[in-house]
Enzyme design. Structure first.
Site, PDB file in Angstrom:
ATOM      1  N   CYS A   1      46.532   9.986 -35.264  1.00 22.75           N
ATOM      2  CA  CYS A   1      45.065   9.958 -35.768  1.00 22.75           C
ATOM      3  C   CYS A   1      44.358   8.812 -35.932  1.00 22.75           C
ATOM      4  O   CYS A   1      43.051   8.903 -35.941  1.00 22.75           O
ATOM      5  CB  CYS A   1      45.347  10.743 -37.104  1.00 22.75           C
ATOM      6  SG  CYS A   1      45.842  10.047 -38.731  1.00 22.75           S
TER       7      CYS A   1
ATOM      8  N   CYS B   1      52.767   9.467 -44.161  1.00 26.40           N
ATOM      9  CA  CYS B   1      51.574  10.013 -44.600  1.00 26.40           C
ATOM     10  C   CYS B   1      51.678  11.219 -45.544  1.00 26.40           C
ATOM     11  O   CYS B   1      51.079  11.279 -47.029  1.00 26.40           O
ATOM     12  CB  CYS B   1      50.480  10.294 -43.605  1.00 26.40           C
ATOM     13  SG  CYS B   1      48.883  10.864 -44.148  1.00 26.40           S
TER      14      CYS B   1
END
Length: 356
Positions: free
Chosen positions: A193, A96
């Site tokens: 997440c 990410c």
């Protein structure tokens, strides 16, 4: 007045980063990258837009959410699932940061004519005497996040501010309380997440686009069958709990053989490695190494690993070998090995491919 884009997740760390930069005289713009929404609309814990917007209102700064669902799906979620199906253990935060977060924040900086981007990572961006940039370990080792940042480029680092590198978590929360920020006592997120319900294996089962590998065999190091497993996505190298095996000794996952749908089981000693080979090698504080060239450093093989002394040597354009002074425990293929110099600056890193 210099202008900075602060990536605001909705948590206390990025909120305090924005607060400190505002106090330092920057014109701050908060940006939340909306990267994931579950089927029931639940947000990723790294893109809680309502919480980030409330913080921006308290600070009196401009706030902009940015839809990044497609990029996150392509660069993080799909590779995450594919790696587990290959019997490997990926680290989605590294993907990410490298392929989504900095790319999109720098895009917003260009659109909004900002000079810098900033995040709430516990790390410091430093410029070395050579002129190259690196990230240096946080002052408080328990919160250090440099492991997740090793794949950032020189261009990304040159435009990045990280104001929390010298602060403890208690100090960050104290600053947030004094500033009246609504997220001051918000708990830290400890899990992946975008896995908002259940575990990562449930997420893979619900989101995989191909057939999942079914039940298979636990085998010992000689290949003898010891029992049955639930599917390779439920296991990782070094795992002890949840195996359901009674062997008369503590049993650990030594290796996952996706091509045979087998999980190799061994005693604790079997999960230690002296040599690790990495691919997808990236350098940060140095431009690189020539084939056959090596250096001494400290190497971390997972986020919570404290690091161990080793020598790294480049074998080819994208092959690097790590030889540890003492064997390292549970180095899992798919995780990253990150190299540090004596000052705590990241030299580079790579993805673990093989251990021995």
């Amino acid at each position: 007045m210099p202008k900075v884009i602060v990536g605001m997740s909705g948590g206390v760390d990025s909120a305090v980063a924005a607060c400190l930069l505002q106090r330092a005289g920057y014109e701050v713009i908060g940006v939340t990258l909306r990267t994931w929404a579950s089927a029931d609309g639940q947000e990723n814990r790294c893109c809680e837009i309502d919480a980030a917007r409330r913080t921006a209102q308290v600070l009196g700064i401009r706030y902009v959410p940015l839809n990044c669902l497609s990029a996150f799906e392509t660069h993080v979620v799909r590779p995450f699932i594919a790696e587990y199906l290959r019997g490997r253990t990926p680290n989605p935060c590294i993907l990410c940061n490298r392929d989504v977060k900095w790319d999109k924040l720098l895009y917003m900086a260009k659109v909004l004519e900002a000079d810098f981007v900033a995040t709430g990572h516990y790390a410091s961006v430093v410029r070395l005497p050579s002129g190259r940039y690196s990230v240096r370990r946080a002052k408080y080792a328990g919160k250090d996040q440099t492991y997740m940042l090793y794949a950032l480029t020189q261009e990304q680092l040159a435009a990045t501010l990280m104001p929390l590198g010298e602060l403890s978590k208690n100090e960050v929360r104290s600053i947030a309380r004094q500033a009246g920020l609504p997220v001051a006592d918000k708990p830290d997120s400890q899990e992946i997440c975008f896995v908002t319900d259940g575990g990562y294996a449930d997420f893979i089962e619900n989101n995989a686009e191909t057939a999942l590998p079914g039940k298979g065999s636990f085998v010992d190091e000689e290949g003898a069958v010891l029992g049955g497993h639930r599917g390779i996505i439920h296991y990782t190298v070094g795992q002890r709990r949840g195996l359901g095996l009674a062997l008369g000794y503590p049993a650990y996952v030594k290796e996952i053989r996706a091509d045979r749908n087998e999980i190799v089981i061994g005693a604790e000693a079997s999960v230690y490695s002296r040599r690790i080979r990495c691919t997808d090698v990236r350098f940060m504080s140095i431009p690189g190494l020539d084939a056959g060239e090596g250096l001494r450093c400290s190497v971390k093989v997972r986020y919570r690993h404290p690091g161990q002394p080793a020598r790294i040597e480049l074998l080819g354009s994208d092959q690097l070998e790590i030889i540890f002074d003492e064997p390292v425990r549970a180095a899992a293929p798919g995780q990253s090995a990150v190299f540090y110099d004596g000052a705590g600056c990241v030299i580079g890193g790579g993805v673990i491919a093989q251990t021995a």
